[in-house]
Design an enzyme around this catalytic site. Structure first.
Site, short mmCIF file in Angstrom:
data_model
loop_
_atom_site.label_atom_id
_atom_site.label_comp_id
_atom_site.label_asym_id
_atom_site.label_seq_id
_atom_site.Cartn_x
_atom_site.Cartn_y
_atom_site.Cartn_z
N ASN A 62 -16.66 37.59 19.87
CA ASN A 62 -17.84 37.18 20.62
C ASN A 62 -17.45 36.88 22.06
OD1 ASN A 62 -16.56 34.84 19.34
ND2 ASN A 62 -18.28 33.60 20.01
N GLU A 64 -19.15 35.05 25.34
CA GLU A 64 -20.27 34.24 25.83
C GLU A 64 -20.40 34.31 27.34
OE1 GLU A 64 -20.25 30.85 22.33
OE2 GLU A 64 -19.68 30.27 24.35
N ASN A 65 -21.51 33.78 27.79
CA ASN A 65 -21.83 33.75 29.21
C ASN A 65 -22.63 32.48 29.45
OD1 ASN A 65 -23.56 34.38 31.65
ND2 ASN A 65 -22.28 36.22 31.57
N SER A 67 -25.19 32.13 30.98
CA SER A 67 -26.58 32.51 30.71
C SER A 67 -26.60 33.04 29.27
CB SER A 67 -27.02 33.60 31.69
OG SER A 67 -28.29 34.07 31.35
N TYR A 68 -26.74 32.12 28.31
CA TYR A 68 -26.55 32.41 26.89
C TYR A 68 -27.05 33.78 26.40
CZ TYR A 68 -24.17 28.71 24.40
OH TYR A 68 -23.22 27.88 23.89
N CYS A 73 -22.31 39.01 20.33
CA CYS A 73 -21.61 38.63 19.12
C CYS A 73 -20.48 39.60 18.81
CB CYS A 73 -22.58 38.63 17.94
SG CYS A 73 -23.93 37.46 18.07
N GLU A 75 -19.70 41.08 15.97
CA GLU A 75 -20.10 42.21 15.15
C GLU A 75 -20.69 43.33 16.00
OE1 GLU A 75 -21.04 38.43 12.69
OE2 GLU A 75 -20.92 39.01 14.80
N CYS A 112 -25.36 37.02 12.15
CA CYS A 112 -26.67 36.53 12.57
C CYS A 112 -27.73 37.63 12.40
CB CYS A 112 -26.62 36.04 14.02
SG CYS A 112 -26.55 37.36 15.25
#
Length: 160
Positions: A62, A64-65, A67-68, A73, A75, A112
């Site tokens: 994964n 991230e940033n 800015s969600y 992810c 996968e 997810c």
């Protein structure tokens, strides 16, 4: 009105050492890439490894940033890379592992909803199920013989 009953069958291995040797190797690749995840906000590290029918193993973590919604992810990182680099290859198996820096993850952590939908696209495209194995940092490993066990009403090209 009629009732529709949906059932899913999943298999549980007590530990990674109880899984077949090829799954142990695939999960170890997922663990290795999990430790390279970029997750400074959630502190939740996920790794995924795919076994393709050409013998290649593709992995992703994964990313991230701040800015969600801009992150991705593990996968989807792995399956999109496989689709871009090996568009004719089929995904046979996927191993997923997750570890939190906030608490122990001893239970299997499934993909997810967004990842399930993305995996469904590849199952539909290749007309062949993808075996999915998932675990936490430690503990049992869960196996689904296809994504339809995890997402029984997927949306695919046949709906368009």
């Amino acid at each position: 009105m009629k009732e529709v009953k949906i059932e899913s069958t999943l298999y549980v291995f007590e530990s990674l050492s109880d899984t077949p040797e090829d799954i142990q190797k695939l999960m170890k690749a997922a663990i290795e890439v999990r430790d390279k995840a970029y997750a400074p906000y959630s502190r939740f590290h996920v790794g995924a490894a795919l076994l393709l029918d050409n013998g290649n193993v593709i992995s992703g973590s994964n990313q991230e940033n701040a800015s969600y919604p801009s992150g991705l992810c593990a996968e989807r990182t792995a399956i999109f890379y496989a689709g871009a680099q090996y568009p004719k290859a089929k995904v046979l198996k996927m191993a997923i592992t997750a570890a939190s820096q906030n608490q122990k993850t001893n239970n299997p952590i499934p993909p997810c909803g967004a990842c399930r939908q993305s995996i469904a696209e590849y199952e539909f495209k290749q007309e062949q199920p993808i075996e999915i194995y998932f675990m936490g940092e430690t503990g049992s490993v869960m196996k689904s013989s296809s994504l339809s066990n995890l997402l029984p009403f997927s949306f695919d090209a046949s709906n368009l």
